[in-house]
Design a protein around this motif. Sequence first.
Motif, PDB file in Angstrom:
ATOM      1  N   THR A  15       0.847  -1.185   0.000  1.00 54.77           N
ATOM      2  CA  THR A  15       0.000   0.000   0.000  1.00 54.77           C
ATOM      3  C   THR A  15       0.881   1.233   0.000  1.00 54.77           C
ATOM      4  OG1 THR A  15      -0.133   0.149   2.402  1.00 54.77           O
ATOM      5  CG2 THR A  15      -1.853  -1.128   1.293  1.00 54.77           C
ATOM      6  N   SER A  17       0.130   5.195   0.836  1.00 55.48           N
ATOM      7  CA  SER A  17      -0.950   6.050   1.310  1.00 55.48           C
ATOM      8  C   SER A  17      -0.418   7.379   1.816  1.00 55.48           C
ATOM      9  CB  SER A  17      -1.746   5.351   2.421  1.00 55.48           C
ATOM     10  OG  SER A  17      -0.915   5.056   3.517  1.00 55.48           O
ATOM     11  N   ASP A  33       3.176  10.186   4.659  1.00 53.03           N
ATOM     12  CA  ASP A  33       3.218   9.304   3.496  1.00 53.03           C
ATOM     13  C   ASP A  33       3.808   7.977   3.940  1.00 53.03           C
ATOM     14  OD1 ASP A  33       2.300  11.145   1.441  1.00 53.03           O
ATOM     15  OD2 ASP A  33       4.184  12.203   1.802  1.00 53.03           O
ATOM     16  N   ARG A  60     -11.838  -0.086   1.834  1.00 57.19           N
ATOM     17  CA  ARG A  60     -10.974   0.824   2.582  1.00 57.19           C
ATOM     18  C   ARG A  60     -10.790   0.326   4.021  1.00 57.19           C
ATOM     19  NH1 ARG A  60     -13.647   5.565   2.395  1.00 57.19           N
ATOM     20  NH2 ARG A  60     -12.780   6.054   0.367  1.00 57.19           N
ATOM     21  N   VAL A  89      -8.331  10.623   3.995  1.00 57.44           N
ATOM     22  CA  VAL A  89      -7.306   9.946   3.219  1.00 57.44           C
ATOM     23  C   VAL A  89      -7.001  10.781   1.987  1.00 57.44           C
ATOM     24  CG1 VAL A  89      -6.709   7.858   1.954  1.00 57.44           C
ATOM     25  CG2 VAL A  89      -8.099   7.695   4.014  1.00 57.44           C
ATOM     26  N   ARG A  91      -4.583   9.805  -0.235  1.00 58.92           N
ATOM     27  CA  ARG A  91      -4.273   8.867  -1.307  1.00 58.92           C
ATOM     28  C   ARG A  91      -4.140   7.470  -0.709  1.00 58.92           C
ATOM     29  NH1 ARG A  91       0.578  10.344  -1.918  1.00 58.92           N
ATOM     30  NH2 ARG A  91       1.621   8.533  -1.101  1.00 58.92           N
ATOM     31  N   LEU A  92      -4.662   6.468  -1.401  1.00 59.35           N
ATOM     32  CA  LEU A  92      -4.472   5.074  -1.010  1.00 59.35           C
ATOM     33  C   LEU A  92      -4.380   4.261  -2.286  1.00 59.35           C
ATOM     34  CD1 LEU A  92      -4.289   2.794   1.060  1.00 59.35           C
ATOM     35  CD2 LEU A  92      -6.791   2.706   1.035  1.00 59.35           C
ATOM     36  N   ASN A  93      -3.198   3.752  -2.574  1.00 57.20           N
ATOM     37  CA  ASN A  93      -2.965   2.899  -3.738  1.00 57.20           C
ATOM     38  C   ASN A  93      -2.564   1.517  -3.237  1.00 57.20           C
ATOM     39  OD1 ASN A  93      -3.269   5.002  -5.703  1.00 57.20           O
ATOM     40  ND2 ASN A  93      -1.258   5.721  -5.114  1.00 57.20           N
TER      41      ASN A  93
END
Length: 96
Positions: A15, A17, A33, A60, A89, A91-93
């Motif tokens: 992840t 994020s 980050d 999520r 949030v 960003r969450l990849n």
Amino acid sequence: MRASADAAQSSGCETDSSFEAVVGTTDDARIRDTTQALPPEYADKLFTAREQGKTEDQLRQIAVDSLARMYFRANNSRAHGLGVEFTDVERLNIQL
């Protein structure tokens, strides 16, 4: 599908994020980050939930639970009982 099967069985996923630690929850309230490897069990939970049509909020929550365990609690070796909630949030990849 093969990549998700591999992640769920052996390699896990990662992840990436960005989130804000709010005042009062830490001594350094700021945007943080993180990049965190997640074990295969969480990759499996995520991919299975996605295939079952779970909502973005449900996906999520699985990601938050995994980050709570692996990042904030260091694979449950510290900060026992620490509650983790993502409310803002950035960003969450999730990557294989």
